[in-house]
Design an enzyme around this catalytic site. Structure first.
Site, PDB file in Angstrom:
ATOM      1  N   LYS A 252       0.819  -1.214   0.000  1.00 15.59           N
ATOM      2  CA  LYS A 252       0.000   0.000   0.000  1.00 15.59           C
ATOM      3  C   LYS A 252       0.855   1.268   0.000  1.00 15.59           C
ATOM      4  CE  LYS A 252      -4.228  -2.038   1.712  1.00 15.59           C
ATOM      5  NZ  LYS A 252      -3.795  -3.441   1.898  1.00 15.59           N
TER       6      LYS A 252
HETATM    7  C1  LIG Z   1      -4.445  -4.526   1.327  1.00 16.94           C
HETATM    8  C2  LIG Z   1      -3.669  -5.798   1.247  1.00 16.94           C
HETATM    9  C3  LIG Z   1      -4.030  -6.830   0.354  1.00 16.94           C
HETATM   10  C4  LIG Z   1      -5.264  -6.751  -0.526  1.00 16.94           C
HETATM   11  O1  LIG Z   1      -5.173  -5.734  -1.477  1.00 16.94           O
HETATM   12  P1  LIG Z   1      -6.466  -5.280  -2.322  1.00 16.94           P
HETATM   13  O2  LIG Z   1      -6.067  -4.075  -3.064  1.00 16.94           O
HETATM   14  O3  LIG Z   1      -7.522  -5.023  -1.303  1.00 16.94           O
HETATM   15  O4  LIG Z   1      -6.818  -6.377  -3.228  1.00 16.94           O
HETATM   16  C5  LIG Z   1      -3.224  -7.940   0.293  1.00 16.94           C
HETATM   17  N1  LIG Z   1      -2.133  -8.070   1.088  1.00 16.94           N
HETATM   18  C6  LIG Z   1      -1.755  -7.110   1.955  1.00 16.94           C
HETATM   19  C7  LIG Z   1      -0.553  -7.328   2.806  1.00 16.94           C
HETATM   20  C8  LIG Z   1      -2.498  -5.942   2.070  1.00 16.94           C
HETATM   21  O5  LIG Z   1      -2.128  -4.984   2.945  1.00 16.94           O
END
Ligand SMILES: *Cc1c(COP(=O)(O)O)cnc(C)c1O
Length: 462
Positions: A112
């Site tokens: 993210k």
């Molecule tokens: C947010 C997250 C996901 C999922 O991502 P999406 O964009 O919601 O599909 C997967 N793994 C981790 C470690 C995350 O923080």
């Protein structure tokens, strides 16, 4: 470049307006009116460039005249300067024809950071130019909140409030939210579950007086700018394996469908992607939908890959919009049915979705076994989310086309599950080794809209 709503009723907006407003006023999500393409020659020319330069060339056409070339380049440089790896998104080989894209070298150790660090910079620049301030409020089960705080801390044009469920996030996640010392950061521990935090956030957006008074803004994964920032690493990794002269496939551990939707945009831009494989944990609404056409909500079952524990996959609406021939009324109708528990995707739309997406589901035991095996046979310590991806990728691998699995978090962010599976407790990277020594600062808040709104009003008045 204009952005239109997936429900067809909100006005089209510029990149800047779509970024600052997040959700469309008709409840829909913004998507580009047309997706710009890159020629084979333009994609080939990305070979050997820095991550920042690839990011500039891939994202530039989407941004329109919101930023000059020079400013946009500077903002990208600032966004990724704090990453702990010079390649930003390095690719490592796991097995014959299977590669891992490490997206966890950012400041909060999860993918993210790629999007959040960039939109922190874009928000600050756009708001400063407009002479405006906003109040960002987010709800988190852990990773989104820490990434948002890290990205917005210390910026002049924003206050950032993050609601997280008290006692229900990992210690690393909590400390990442409670140890920044900047005055514009507010970590709020709510008495309740993640769903309560998310419900109160929705209530705030629906309280128009409050929303307008504090100039509420959202940075959750439905913000188009977040999707856009994630398109970049599909290009950087595919090119390093020979694209556009060679196809590649991707497997993406996903919850809200945001990350994999970015891969779909890369494909529409002209990147030769063979297959896009959705990997889910036991909360498998996406896998069930792609298998049967039925999109039906059920209870969330807490898992060892908690960032994918979702009931409704918000970005899936963008894929449905295309699958239904960009018919906003049809999408609006499906979303009304969803409020009553679910809907069935039409045969035509299901066929369209399956042209692009495959899927697989991984149980808790399989996740633990994959962490153990990957350490033993590939020398790689995976976080539980990445392990879900690796397992599904192994099931979908071919001998012709290389498979790239996205590693979404550093194993040290989820040390308990990793230790349970492998016997190894992964240490934090050296640059954040003092996380457990830094003083914490947070406010306990009741699960009550009025109390939350009062607190936010008081804090921003200072
Ligand atoms: C947010 C997250 C996901 C999922 O991502 P999406 O964009 O919601 O599909 C997967 N793994 C981790 C470690 C995350 O923080």
């Amino acid at each position: 470049m204009r952005y239109i709503s997936t429900r067809g009723k909100a006005p089209a907006l510029s990149f800047e307006e779509a970024m600052l407003s997040g959700l469309a006023r008709d409840g829909g999500l913004y998507v580009p009116e047309t997706v710009p393409t890159m020629s084979e020659a333009e994609i080939r020319a990305l070979r050997g460039l820095s991550y920042e330069e690839v990011a500039f060339r891939v994202m530039r056409p989407f941004v329109g005249d919101t930023f000059t070339d020079e400013t946009f380049g500077d903002l990208i440089a600032k966004a990724y300067a704090g990453f702990g790896h010079a390649a930003r998104a390095p690719l490592v080989q796991l097995a014959p024809n299977h590669f891992l894209l490490e997206l966890f070298h950012g400041p909060t150790l999860a993918f993210k950071d790629f999007a959040m660090q960039l939109i922190g910079q874009l928000f600050e620049e756009a708001l400063t130019r407009r002479g405006e301030r906003v109040t960002i409020v987010g709800a988190t089960s852990g990773d989104t909140g820490s990434a948002a705080i890290e990205a917005f801390k210390g910026l002049d044009a924003v206050d950032v409030f993050i609601l997280f469920p008290h006692g229900r996030v990992s210690e690393v996640q909590r400390r990442q939210m409670t140890t920044p010392t900047e005055d514009n950061v507010h970590a709020l521990a709510i008495d309740g579950h993640f769903d309560d935090a998310q419900a109160r956030l929705k209530d705030m957006f629906n309280d128009f007086t409050f929303r307008d008074d504090v100039r509420l803004a959202g940075v959750n994964s439905i913000n188009w700018a977040r999707v856009l920032a994630q398109v970049v690493y599909y290009f950087s990794s595919a090119v390093s394996l020979g694209a556009p002269d060679r196809k590649v496939s991707f497997t993406v551990p996903t919850g809200n469908f945001g990350d994999i939707f970015a891969g779909y945009i890369a494909k529409k831009m002209g990147l030769p992607i063979d297959r896009l494989v959705v990997a889910t944990n036991q909360n498998d609404i996406l896998h069930r939908c792609l298998s049967s056409g039925a999109y039906k909500t059920s209870e969330v079952h807490p898992s060892i890959s908690p960032s994918m524990d979702i009931q409704v996959s918000s970005n899936f609406e963008r894929a449905l919009f295309d699958a239904y021939g960009r018919d906003g009324n049809a999408v609006g109708q499906l979303m009304d049915e969803l409020k009553a528990g679910g809907f069935n995707v039409s045969q035509g739309a299901l066929q369209a979705l399956r042209e692009h997406f495959e899927s697989g589901r991984v149980s808790e035991d399989e996740t633990l076994a994959t962490i153990r095996q990957a350490k033993a046979t590939m020398g790689e310590l995976l976080c539980p989310h990445s392990a879900v991806g690796v397992k599904v990728a192994e099931d979908h691998r071919s001998t012709e086309v290389p498979m790239i699995t996205l590693a979404t978090a550093h194993p040290a962010k989820f040390p308990d599950a990793v230790e349970k599976a492998s016997g190894i407790r992964p240490p934090l990277p050296a640059r954040m080794a003092d996380l457990f020594d830094r003083p914490e600062r947070m406010t306990r808040v009741p699960n009550d809209l009025g109390a939350l709104e009062t607190l936010i009003r008081e804090r921003i008045a200072k």
